[in-house]
Design a protein around this motif. Sequence first.
Motif, PDB file in Angstrom:
ATOM      1  N   PHE A  59       6.483   5.063  -6.719  1.00 36.57           N
ATOM      2  CA  PHE A  59       5.306   5.775  -6.229  1.00 36.57           C
ATOM      3  C   PHE A  59       5.235   7.145  -6.886  1.00 36.57           C
ATOM      4  O   PHE A  59       6.241   7.849  -6.981  1.00 36.57           O
ATOM      5  CB  PHE A  59       5.399   6.008  -4.720  1.00 36.57           C
ATOM      6  CG  PHE A  59       5.292   4.778  -3.875  1.00 36.57           C
ATOM      7  CD1 PHE A  59       6.438   4.148  -3.391  1.00 36.57           C
ATOM      8  CD2 PHE A  59       4.056   4.260  -3.532  1.00 36.57           C
ATOM      9  CE1 PHE A  59       6.350   3.021  -2.602  1.00 36.57           C
ATOM     10  CE2 PHE A  59       3.966   3.123  -2.732  1.00 36.57           C
ATOM     11  CZ  PHE A  59       5.107   2.508  -2.269  1.00 36.57           C
ATOM     12  N   PHE A  81       0.064   9.920  -1.708  1.00 34.71           N
ATOM     13  CA  PHE A  81       0.789   8.892  -2.447  1.00 34.71           C
ATOM     14  C   PHE A  81      -0.173   7.937  -3.135  1.00 34.71           C
ATOM     15  O   PHE A  81      -1.231   7.573  -2.596  1.00 34.71           O
ATOM     16  CB  PHE A  81       1.681   8.086  -1.496  1.00 34.71           C
ATOM     17  CG  PHE A  81       2.965   8.776  -1.126  1.00 34.71           C
ATOM     18  CD1 PHE A  81       2.988   9.768  -0.161  1.00 34.71           C
ATOM     19  CD2 PHE A  81       4.155   8.424  -1.750  1.00 34.71           C
ATOM     20  CE1 PHE A  81       4.170  10.408   0.176  1.00 34.71           C
ATOM     21  CE2 PHE A  81       5.347   9.050  -1.414  1.00 34.71           C
ATOM     22  CZ  PHE A  81       5.353  10.041  -0.452  1.00 34.71           C
ATOM     23  N   GLY A  82       0.213   7.493  -4.345  1.00 37.85           N
ATOM     24  CA  GLY A  82      -0.451   6.375  -4.979  1.00 37.85           C
ATOM     25  C   GLY A  82       0.025   5.075  -4.347  1.00 37.85           C
ATOM     26  O   GLY A  82       0.959   5.078  -3.545  1.00 37.85           O
ATOM     27  N   LYS A  83      -0.610   3.955  -4.739  1.00 36.53           N
ATOM     28  CA  LYS A  83      -0.240   2.657  -4.174  1.00 36.53           C
ATOM     29  C   LYS A  83       1.084   2.146  -4.719  1.00 36.53           C
ATOM     30  O   LYS A  83       1.660   1.210  -4.180  1.00 36.53           O
ATOM     31  CB  LYS A  83      -1.330   1.625  -4.445  1.00 36.53           C
ATOM     32  CG  LYS A  83      -2.565   1.790  -3.581  1.00 36.53           C
ATOM     33  CD  LYS A  83      -3.484   0.590  -3.719  1.00 36.53           C
ATOM     34  CE  LYS A  83      -4.627   0.700  -2.739  1.00 36.53           C
ATOM     35  NZ  LYS A  83      -5.514  -0.485  -2.796  1.00 36.53           N
ATOM     36  N   GLN A  96       0.830  -1.204   0.000  1.00 31.45           N
ATOM     37  CA  GLN A  96       0.000   0.000   0.000  1.00 31.45           C
ATOM     38  C   GLN A  96       0.864   1.253   0.000  1.00 31.45           C
ATOM     39  O   GLN A  96       2.060   1.203   0.254  1.00 31.45           O
ATOM     40  CB  GLN A  96      -0.929  -0.003   1.208  1.00 31.45           C
ATOM     41  CG  GLN A  96      -1.970  -1.113   1.165  1.00 31.45           C
ATOM     42  CD  GLN A  96      -3.037  -0.942   2.219  1.00 31.45           C
ATOM     43  OE1 GLN A  96      -3.261   0.142   2.744  1.00 31.45           O
ATOM     44  NE2 GLN A  96      -3.723  -2.031   2.535  1.00 31.45           N
ATOM     45  N   ALA A  97       0.215   2.360  -0.273  1.00 38.91           N
ATOM     46  CA  ALA A  97       0.907   3.639  -0.286  1.00 38.91           C
ATOM     47  C   ALA A  97       1.217   4.090   1.130  1.00 38.91           C
ATOM     48  O   ALA A  97       0.486   3.776   2.070  1.00 38.91           O
ATOM     49  CB  ALA A  97       0.037   4.681  -0.968  1.00 38.91           C
ATOM     50  N   GLN A 130      -0.580  -2.655 -10.187  1.00 40.49           N
ATOM     51  CA  GLN A 130       0.335  -2.598  -9.044  1.00 40.49           C
ATOM     52  C   GLN A 130       1.629  -3.359  -9.294  1.00 40.49           C
ATOM     53  O   GLN A 130       2.596  -3.144  -8.569  1.00 40.49           O
ATOM     54  CB  GLN A 130      -0.346  -3.158  -7.797  1.00 40.49           C
ATOM     55  CG  GLN A 130      -1.171  -2.128  -7.037  1.00 40.49           C
ATOM     56  CD  GLN A 130      -1.544  -2.603  -5.656  1.00 40.49           C
ATOM     57  OE1 GLN A 130      -2.605  -3.176  -5.474  1.00 40.49           O
ATOM     58  NE2 GLN A 130      -0.677  -2.395  -4.684  1.00 40.49           N
TER      59      GLN A 130
END
Lengths: 118, 110
Positions: free
Chosen positions: B88, B100-102, A41-42, B9
Motif C-alpha cells: 500500500f 491509503f491506496g487500494k 480494499q484500502a 491491483q
Amino acid sequence: DAMVIQNPRYQVTQFGKPVTLSCSQTLNHNVMYWYQQKSSQAPKLLFHYYDKDFNNEADTPDNFQSRRPNTSFCFLDIRSPGLGDAAMYLCATSRDPPSASGLTDTQYFGPGTRLTVL
Amino acid sequence: GQQVMQIPQYQHVQEGEDFTTYCNSSTTLSNIQWYKQRPGGHPVFLIQLVKSGEVKKQKRLTFQFGEAKKNSSLHITATQTTDVGTYFCAGAGANSKLTFGKGITLSVRP
C-alpha cells in the motif's frame, strides 16, 4: 515487546446486535486510530484519538462510536451492525498526530479483528 | 477529496524478475508512506518519502517520490517468494492525514 494488541481476532455478531472491539498498546503513543478494511480494499480511516481529543472522519457513519478511557486502550463500538459492516477492523497508533509540519508519524498497526455479521 | 490510486491491483512475477509499481495522487502530497501487508497479516510500515525527487533504498527495495510530489514508485530487484503480499502507498495531504491506496497484491512464482 512493545506492540498493538487487538481482541478478539475474530468476532461474529448478529445483524443489529451491538458489538465492541478492543485495542490496547504498550507503545505509550499519543494517537490511536481505527480503520475499516474490506476485502481487496484500502484501509479506510474511521476516526482517531489524539490523547483524549476525538477526531471523527466526515463520512464515518453514526453507527460507529469510539471510546478511549486511558492512553493504553481504545474501543470501537458498532451500535447496530449491518451486513455491510462485515470487514477487518484495524487499530493503529502513532506517537504524534497529523500536523502541518510535512511529516506524518509512522503508524503501527495491530493484527486486526475480523468481524462477521450474520 | 484526496485520492490515491494504485493500478493494477494484482501482479504476478517469476522469482528473480524485477517488479515496479506506481502510486498516483490527485493532489500534491506533503509526504508519502509505503506499507506491506502479508497474507493474513496487518500493514507494516516500510518507508516515508518527504522531499521532491527523493529516493530511498532498503536492500532490494527502491522507493522514489516524484518531482511534483504527486506520485511514487516502488521497485523490487530480483523478487523472492518472501516479497509476496500487498503493498500500500499512503499519501498525506496538507493536513498530514494519510489516505491509503487500494494496494497492489504481488505474487511470486518460485
